[in-house]
Design an enzyme around this catalytic site. Sequence first.
Site, mmCIF file in Angstrom:
data_model
loop_
_atom_site.group_PDB
_atom_site.id
_atom_site.type_symbol
_atom_site.label_atom_id
_atom_site.label_comp_id
_atom_site.label_asym_id
_atom_site.label_seq_id
_atom_site.Cartn_x
_atom_site.Cartn_y
_atom_site.Cartn_z
ATOM 1 N N ALA A 1 3.302 5.719 -3.092
ATOM 2 C CA ALA A 1 4.524 6.431 -3.449
ATOM 3 C C ALA A 1 4.738 6.432 -4.954
ATOM 4 C CB ALA A 1 5.719 5.789 -2.753
ATOM 5 N N GLY B 1 0.822 -1.208 0.000
ATOM 6 C CA GLY B 1 0.000 0.000 0.000
ATOM 7 C C GLY B 1 0.853 1.253 0.000
ATOM 8 N N ASP B 2 1.902 1.255 0.817
ATOM 9 C CA ASP B 2 2.809 2.397 0.872
ATOM 10 C C ASP B 2 3.523 2.601 -0.454
ATOM 11 O OD1 ASP B 2 2.786 3.431 3.695
ATOM 12 O OD2 ASP B 2 3.253 1.351 4.115
ATOM 13 N N THR B 3 4.063 1.527 -1.007
ATOM 14 C CA THR B 3 4.850 1.676 -2.224
ATOM 15 C C THR B 3 3.982 2.013 -3.427
ATOM 16 O OG1 THR B 3 4.845 -0.742 -2.454
ATOM 17 C CG2 THR B 3 6.767 0.252 -1.442
#
Length: 387
Positions: free
Chosen positions: A177, A172-174
């Site tokens: 980003a 989810g973070d990547t």
Amino acid sequence: MTLTSPSLNGPLDGLKVVEMGQLIAGPFCGQLLGDMGAEVVKLEAPGVGDPMRHWGQGEVPTWWRVIARNKFSVAVDLRSAEGQQTARDLIAQADILIENFRPGTLEKWNLAPADLMAANPRLIVVRVSGYGQTGPYSSRAGFGGIGEAMGGWRAIVGEPDRAPSRMGVSIGDTLAATYGCMGALAALQARERTGRGQVVDSSLYESVLQVMESLIPEYAINGHKRTRTGSVLPKIAPSNVYPCADGEYLIGANQDAVFARLCTAMGRPELASDARYATHLARGDHQTELDGLVSDWTRTLKVQELENLMIEHAVPAGRVYDAEDMMADPHFAAREAIISVPDPVLGEVPMQNVFPRLSDTPGAVRRPAPLEVGQDTAEILSRWLGA
């Protein structure tokens, strides 16, 4: 391969980026831009720095070496008036600002994007957050796993008789980003026409939602809700991870011609014309029994024996790699997918190279991660601000 030559400046050479994020989402966006040649100045709290410095496995965590490569560390206390002024001065010289704090934090620090863009009209502000900058949930704290759950990912990952599972990486973070980086590049192109920067609003849950294929229309139009199905993609067969005598192996032979080649490799060419398996739809209807037939066969072979057969018969298939496999694989080596970056503490640190590859202006790992918080403060303040 050792550290990529610093002479390879990359397609974003000349762009200045200020990164104010921490942990994964903001810093990974900065890593992507830095890998492609931008000069990335990371603002860190004096003494403490980004908690990511201490994340990862082993006595000396190595994740920082990857996510902070190609960056300069400047120590700035964003909670103080002096630190806020230093940040404003640096941002006034920047092309892109990245932040992944909870919405409202920049404003609380007297660093509202509207004010920053008034001073620097060409500034592009990448704001990565859990729920976006607007809406009833915008003020909530949000981490990658929460975005994955809200975006639909967690509901379909894992075995059907168990609780929702995770991907194994902070997807989810990547994803947020990566979409933030893509938005910044699109905003740079728009700036070429307008001369003005803009805000890029990248949320965790929407970034996950973007890769959920037809999940929404399948429910809205057909009333179908996707569920957890383990390693199986329903109605797509054979396409699974199959057991071998000494490991596991993934085979994807769901197309008619490919399935026929698999049947030949199995020594069962008659299966390709069997009414239960002859077409894509038929194989989907008989998925469980077909997977059983394939599994019974693969169990009689070692992974290398199976791989040789799949290559011989041109069946898409492959080993399930771990880090050890990657570092020993000749294809990884031939394409220099893994490089070795010199490190004053650890010696040489193997890590993934820069992707994607550009033919004329490739990105590069030009400098290792800054190991000391604020180690580049004097250099950056001098070069950017003349201080």
